[in-house]
Scaffold this active site. Sequence first.
Site, PDB file in Angstrom:
ATOM      1  N   SER A 139       0.805  -1.223   0.000  1.00  0.00           N
ATOM      2  CA  SER A 139       0.000   0.000   0.000  1.00  0.00           C
ATOM      3  C   SER A 139       0.836   1.270   0.000  1.00  0.00           C
ATOM      4  O   SER A 139       0.436   2.288  -0.564  1.00  0.00           O
ATOM      5  CB  SER A 139      -0.934   0.002   1.214  1.00  0.00           C
ATOM      6  OG  SER A 139      -0.175  -0.127   2.409  1.00  0.00           O
ATOM      7  N   LYS A 157      13.447  -0.211  -1.096  1.00  0.00           N
ATOM      8  CA  LYS A 157      12.030   0.069  -0.867  1.00  0.00           C
ATOM      9  C   LYS A 157      11.732   1.505  -1.306  1.00  0.00           C
ATOM     10  O   LYS A 157      12.320   2.449  -0.785  1.00  0.00           O
ATOM     11  CB  LYS A 157      11.707  -0.121   0.619  1.00  0.00           C
ATOM     12  CG  LYS A 157      10.247  -0.003   0.994  1.00  0.00           C
ATOM     13  CD  LYS A 157      10.087  -0.335   2.476  1.00  0.00           C
ATOM     14  CE  LYS A 157       8.666  -0.195   2.950  1.00  0.00           C
ATOM     15  NZ  LYS A 157       8.547  -0.521   4.403  1.00  0.00           N
ATOM     16  N   MET A 244      18.288  -1.509   1.862  1.00  0.00           N
ATOM     17  CA  MET A 244      18.666  -2.538   2.837  1.00  0.00           C
ATOM     18  C   MET A 244      19.404  -3.658   2.132  1.00  0.00           C
ATOM     19  O   MET A 244      19.294  -3.821   0.917  1.00  0.00           O
ATOM     20  CB  MET A 244      17.417  -3.122   3.505  1.00  0.00           C
ATOM     21  CG  MET A 244      16.522  -2.119   4.196  1.00  0.00           C
ATOM     22  SD  MET A 244      14.882  -2.819   4.541  1.00  0.00           S
ATOM     23  CE  MET A 244      14.143  -2.768   2.900  1.00  0.00           C
ATOM     24  N   ASP A 287       2.472  -4.611  12.890  1.00  0.00           N
ATOM     25  CA  ASP A 287       1.751  -5.028  11.682  1.00  0.00           C
ATOM     26  C   ASP A 287       1.757  -6.552  11.593  1.00  0.00           C
ATOM     27  O   ASP A 287       2.813  -7.165  11.456  1.00  0.00           O
ATOM     28  CB  ASP A 287       2.420  -4.430  10.444  1.00  0.00           C
ATOM     29  CG  ASP A 287       1.604  -4.645   9.176  1.00  0.00           C
ATOM     30  OD1 ASP A 287       0.692  -5.500   9.186  1.00  0.00           O
ATOM     31  OD2 ASP A 287       1.873  -3.968   8.170  1.00  0.00           O
ATOM     32  N   ASN A 292       5.462  -9.740   6.377  1.00  0.00           N
ATOM     33  CA  ASN A 292       6.540  -9.134   7.146  1.00  0.00           C
ATOM     34  C   ASN A 292       7.490 -10.174   7.736  1.00  0.00           C
ATOM     35  O   ASN A 292       8.456  -9.823   8.420  1.00  0.00           O
ATOM     36  CB  ASN A 292       5.973  -8.264   8.268  1.00  0.00           C
ATOM     37  CG  ASN A 292       5.250  -7.053   7.728  1.00  0.00           C
ATOM     38  OD1 ASN A 292       5.525  -6.610   6.620  1.00  0.00           O
ATOM     39  ND2 ASN A 292       4.311  -6.526   8.487  1.00  0.00           N
ATOM     40  N   ASP A 306      10.241  -5.198   7.374  1.00  0.00           N
ATOM     41  CA  ASP A 306       9.273  -4.097   7.467  1.00  0.00           C
ATOM     42  C   ASP A 306       9.070  -3.617   8.900  1.00  0.00           C
ATOM     43  O   ASP A 306       8.260  -4.162   9.655  1.00  0.00           O
ATOM     44  CB  ASP A 306       7.925  -4.495   6.857  1.00  0.00           C
ATOM     45  CG  ASP A 306       7.102  -3.262   6.492  1.00  0.00           C
ATOM     46  OD1 ASP A 306       7.223  -2.238   7.190  1.00  0.00           O
ATOM     47  OD2 ASP A 306       6.345  -3.326   5.507  1.00  0.00           O
TER      48      ASP A 306
END
Length: 439
Positions: A139, A157, A244, A287, A292, A306
């Site tokens: 998202s 990312k 990363m 989350d 994740n 994440d």
Amino acid sequence: MSRPRDKGLAVPASRLGRLSRLGFMTAGVAGNMAIGGMAQLGRGERPDWRGLLLTSANVTRIADQLSKMRGAAMKIGQLVSMDAGDVLPPELAAIMARLREDADFMPPAQLKKVLAGQWPEGWLREFSRFDVRPIAAASIGQVHRAQLRDGRDLAVKVQYPGVARSIDSDVANVGALIRMSGMLPKGFAFEPYLAEAALQLHEETDYLREAYYLNRFRELLADEQGFTLPQVHADWSTQSILAMSFVAGKPIEESASESQEQRNLIMQKLIELFLKEVFEFKLIQSDPNFANYRYGPVTGDVVLLDFGAVREISSDISMLYIKLLMAGAGGQRRELEELSLSIGFIGENTSRAHRDQVLDLMQMAFHGLRTTVCDFADTTLTQKMQRAGEALARDGFVPPVIQMDALYVQRKLAGLYLLGVKLKARLPVGQMLSDYLAG
């Protein structure tokens, strides 16, 4: 993050573009409702506006448009489907749950524009490889595999353009959609949850904040066996790009094909990590999305990814949960009621009958934990609790506003339970909790 679909789709970056998307969706839904309402009037019937809103065509239109917008519009749907699934009607929860499916990704031209706006001129010369096809899309952003000429293997990312600027308006618009259903419990205070969702989303779009918490967890878990975390490369990270080290691994769900012993070990690690987060670190990756986590089939490590949704937990909430576990383990109903008031599971105005029903639910859960082995594959207790919860809702129970730190703890717990079910783990959870508290 989920695996991206085959075709890229540009993210509407301007406020006008995002507003037009929502306007298109709302107009289409309203048009469908009007046509259906006129048909019902023509038959001499009073229009059923709730039913007309939640038709298959409208469900599809709403979910598709929010998915194409990505950003907060998509994220709020994901949050609502997880945090308020027991409050929303099944049809509306289904709309939001669809937003956890595969996301579209930025086409290469838009990606290049975003990267050029964040990195120095000539950045591409520093890379020996940069895959424009993302390895994951969600998202807020998407992740690309890349290699620098100095040999570093990266996962980059990249945040979607316009997402951070649109959070408040997107949250307000999706909140209006939920209210439009007319099916939230009368008196339910929805606004604090929307405000909290907006706050979390603002934090998640700050990739420097995420880099800080990734480094923090690397420090906290430095001496822990069984976990692998990526390393931040600060020289290629910005407010909306997080570089990363690339960490290989399989989706955590695929470990369901491993031996019972290995599946149990994975869940044991994650439960022990959760206890450390709440009671020692007072820092929780909140989350619960399966994406994740990944699994290293060679090392057996759980890969943690994440850290945008990391939340600091207050000492007060941490202590309340210690007391809650102890009271639940000891079957102390009066203490459970007092703690439930402090956390916000029940309110001062909650009727005696509803208090008793909530406490019955809690004691059911604790009784399940006290069994010698908790078999996550056996959903008998869960189904019993679900029926009791539905009966409580039908009886008019209006949930009070829970302390927000507790909301994140509950959310993480729910995610761990669902993963345990997926892996069909079998663990002595009650004994694990007793040993931890005793220690």
